[in-house]
Design an enzyme around this catalytic site. Structure first.
Site, mmCIF file in Angstrom:
data_model
loop_
_atom_site.group_PDB
_atom_site.id
_atom_site.type_symbol
_atom_site.label_atom_id
_atom_site.label_comp_id
_atom_site.label_asym_id
_atom_site.label_seq_id
_atom_site.Cartn_x
_atom_site.Cartn_y
_atom_site.Cartn_z
ATOM 1 N N LYS A 6 -119.595 -15.751 36.953
ATOM 2 C CA LYS A 6 -120.221 -15.604 38.257
ATOM 3 C C LYS A 6 -121.742 -15.736 38.171
ATOM 4 O O LYS A 6 -122.479 -14.836 38.580
ATOM 5 C CB LYS A 6 -119.847 -14.248 38.866
ATOM 6 C CG LYS A 6 -120.174 -14.106 40.352
ATOM 7 C CD LYS A 6 -119.929 -12.681 40.819
ATOM 8 C CE LYS A 6 -120.322 -12.495 42.269
ATOM 9 N NZ LYS A 6 -120.260 -11.079 42.683
ATOM 10 N N GLU A 30 -125.211 -16.696 39.613
ATOM 11 C CA GLU A 30 -125.556 -16.693 41.032
ATOM 12 C C GLU A 30 -127.050 -16.897 41.250
ATOM 13 O O GLU A 30 -127.872 -16.695 40.353
ATOM 14 C CB GLU A 30 -125.088 -15.395 41.696
ATOM 15 C CG GLU A 30 -125.640 -14.124 41.105
ATOM 16 C CD GLU A 30 -124.962 -12.875 41.664
ATOM 17 O OE1 GLU A 30 -123.910 -12.977 42.306
ATOM 18 O OE2 GLU A 30 -125.502 -11.776 41.438
ATOM 19 N N ARG A 48 -120.563 -2.725 36.678
ATOM 20 C CA ARG A 48 -121.611 -1.838 37.202
ATOM 21 C C ARG A 48 -121.896 -0.694 36.224
ATOM 22 O O ARG A 48 -121.018 -0.279 35.483
ATOM 23 C CB ARG A 48 -121.188 -1.249 38.549
ATOM 24 C CG ARG A 48 -120.888 -2.279 39.616
ATOM 25 C CD ARG A 48 -120.400 -1.617 40.906
ATOM 26 N NE ARG A 48 -120.097 -2.598 41.943
ATOM 27 C CZ ARG A 48 -118.911 -3.178 42.087
ATOM 28 N NH1 ARG A 48 -117.923 -2.855 41.256
ATOM 29 N NH2 ARG A 48 -118.712 -4.060 43.040
ATOM 30 N N SER A 65 -125.881 -1.957 43.330
ATOM 31 C CA SER A 65 -125.754 -1.381 41.988
ATOM 32 C C SER A 65 -126.507 -2.151 40.911
ATOM 33 O O SER A 65 -126.729 -3.364 41.010
ATOM 34 C CB SER A 65 -124.271 -1.305 41.605
ATOM 35 O OG SER A 65 -123.686 -2.595 41.638
ATOM 36 N N LYS A 99 -119.185 3.331 43.111
ATOM 37 C CA LYS A 99 -118.006 2.608 42.638
ATOM 38 C C LYS A 99 -117.822 2.825 41.134
ATOM 39 O O LYS A 99 -118.639 3.442 40.454
ATOM 40 C CB LYS A 99 -118.147 1.116 42.951
ATOM 41 C CG LYS A 99 -118.224 0.800 44.440
ATOM 42 C CD LYS A 99 -118.353 -0.695 44.677
ATOM 43 C CE LYS A 99 -118.422 -1.028 46.160
ATOM 44 N NZ LYS A 99 -118.564 -2.490 46.402
ATOM 45 N N HIS A 159 -122.729 -9.880 35.654
ATOM 46 C CA HIS A 159 -121.476 -10.620 35.825
ATOM 47 C C HIS A 159 -121.102 -11.272 34.504
ATOM 48 O O HIS A 159 -121.961 -11.857 33.825
ATOM 49 C CB HIS A 159 -121.633 -11.669 36.920
ATOM 50 C CG HIS A 159 -122.151 -11.104 38.203
ATOM 51 N ND1 HIS A 159 -121.463 -10.151 38.921
ATOM 52 C CD2 HIS A 159 -123.306 -11.320 38.880
ATOM 53 C CE1 HIS A 159 -122.170 -9.820 39.995
ATOM 54 N NE2 HIS A 159 -123.287 -10.512 39.987
ATOM 55 N N GLN A 183 -126.062 -4.023 37.855
ATOM 56 C CA GLN A 183 -124.839 -4.756 37.535
ATOM 57 C C GLN A 183 -125.148 -6.013 36.747
ATOM 58 O O GLN A 183 -126.292 -6.448 36.628
ATOM 59 C CB GLN A 183 -124.105 -5.135 38.823
ATOM 60 C CG GLN A 183 -124.918 -6.027 39.754
ATOM 61 C CD GLN A 183 -124.172 -6.342 41.044
ATOM 62 O OE1 GLN A 183 -123.712 -7.464 41.220
ATOM 63 N NE2 GLN A 183 -124.065 -5.366 41.942
ATOM 64 N N HIS A 220 -129.159 -6.950 36.905
ATOM 65 C CA HIS A 220 -129.946 -7.075 38.122
ATOM 66 C C HIS A 220 -129.468 -6.063 39.152
ATOM 67 O O HIS A 220 -128.403 -5.456 39.018
ATOM 68 C CB HIS A 220 -129.863 -8.492 38.693
ATOM 69 C CG HIS A 220 -128.465 -8.939 39.012
ATOM 70 N ND1 HIS A 220 -127.623 -9.492 38.068
ATOM 71 C CD2 HIS A 220 -127.737 -8.908 40.163
ATOM 72 C CE1 HIS A 220 -126.460 -9.788 38.625
ATOM 73 N NE2 HIS A 220 -126.502 -9.433 39.901
#
Length: 365
Positions: free
Chosen positions: A85, A87, A245, A58, A251, A62, A60, A226
């Site tokens: 989050k 990453e 998302r 997706s 979802k 964070h 999305q 991203h």
């Protein structure tokens, strides 16, 4: 493959029903080191993953810690924890991703080239063009936010109509490319095959496209949009499963939350990439600008040995390729693809490679 202690996918001690978190909780200062244990309240601060993407993941972002805590408090069933989050992803194969907003002049050019795109953002496009041409940075960010918001909140029927027209135009025989083609036409076709008629398809015109080779890496900070499109990667992040998302997903979508949370940083894709620090001919360190984790890539030739020096914090070691033995003091443990070990602080690990061996080690000091 998840490696860590997050309750959505906890690691187990091999051959037992014991969770890694239970082992750490028995004596966190030993398992994590006194400093890491104190800083992170006795919890492992990172989550380590291997992802294999055939169908795009997706659009999305964070949340940062403040927003994560707010979302967790308001909607704990949707946002399972209150942590941020950030990453990092390291490509294991050829890898395609979207990450961060493109240079604004590129987005403005796409508005001229693709009428289907401009039709969905007709309200915000004039001010966006003006801001790109003569606005301040603050005005440009505000105009970019308005453009992205109008796109992501467009009516479903309008999106489907414009996607249909766009796909018809880029599906001409002259546009056909290879699996790793990252042209706009190829990405539109790929994403429409994955998620027909989805508004996220138009993010190809707003987000940077990254094409990575094995060993290339990029970092995604909080509130940074991203999407992973194709390929296999190692991923490491702060221990959280919070995802907001807005496209390319069946979802739940939190479009307004995503629109409001983004920083609207923009620029060339090169600023997203990370260069590893080569500690030796064997070890390369990927060290993002956060405290919770870094990752070491170890490449050991067949028949050779190499030490992974001790640190003052915990490690999770994953074998990606090859076979051999992991030597810790007088103990010897087998190494093979998919083997995973938790390594306590102050532990020297020696790789003894039977065949060419590649391992990735997530760590926190």
């Amino acid at each position: 493959l998840w490696m860590g202690t997050h309750p959505n996918g906890p690691s187990m001690v091999y051959g037992t029903d014991t969770q890694l978190d239970d082992v750490i909780s028995e004596n966190a200062s030993v398992a994590l080191g006194a400093s890491v244990s104190q800083r992170y309240n006795g919890n492992l601060p990172f989550l380590f993953k291997v992802l294999s993407i055939e169908k795009a993941l997706s659009i999305q972002a964070h949340p940062d810690k403040q927003l994560a805590q707010q979302l967790h408090a308001m909607r704990p069933n949707d946002y399972k924890d209150g942590n941020h989050k950030p990453e990092m992803s390291i490509a294991l194969t050829d890898f395609i991703a979207l990450s961060g907003f493109r240079p604004l002049d590129e987005i403005a050019a796409f508005l001229d080239v693709y009428p289907e795109f401009s039709a969905l953002v007709s309200g915000a496009a004039p001010e966006f063009r003006r801001a790109v041409a003569e606005g301040t940075d603050s005005e440009r960010r505000s105009a970019l936010k308005a453009l992205f918001a109008e796109l992501m909140m467009a009516r479903d029927e309008d999106v489907r109509k414009q996607v249909e027209a766009l796909v018809a135009r880029v599906s001409e025989p002259s546009c056909n490319g290879t699996e790793l083609d990252v042209s706009e036409a190829a990405l539109v076709r790929r994403l429409n095959n994955d998620y027909p008629g989805d508004v996220g398809i138009f993010c190809v015109f707003m987000l940077n496209v990254l094409r990575l080779r094995a060993g290339d890496a990029f970092y995604m900070g909080p509130n940074d949009p991203h999407a992973y499109i194709y390929g296999d990667c190692i991923e490491c992040m702060a221990t959280s499963d919070n995802v907001v998302r807005a496209g390319l997903t069946p979802k739940q979508r939190d479009v307004q939350v995503l629109v409001d949370m983004l920083t609207y940083d923009y620029g060339a894709p090169s600023h997203k990439l990370m260069q590893p620090e080569h500690k030796s001919s064997v070890h390369a360190l990927y060290n993002p600008p956060i405290d919770e984790f870094s990752v070491v890539r170890s490449s050991v030739n067949a028949g050779e040995r190499a030490d992974l020096e001790a640190i003052d914090g915990p490690r999770i070691l994953l074998v990606a390729e090859g076979s051999g033995t992991l030597c810790v003091g007088t103990d010897e443990m087998p190494l093979g693809p998919g083997f995973v070990y938790f390594v306590c602080p102050s532990t020297v690990c020696t790789f003894a490679a039977d065949t060419a061996l590649v391992a990735y080690t997530a760590q926190c000091e």
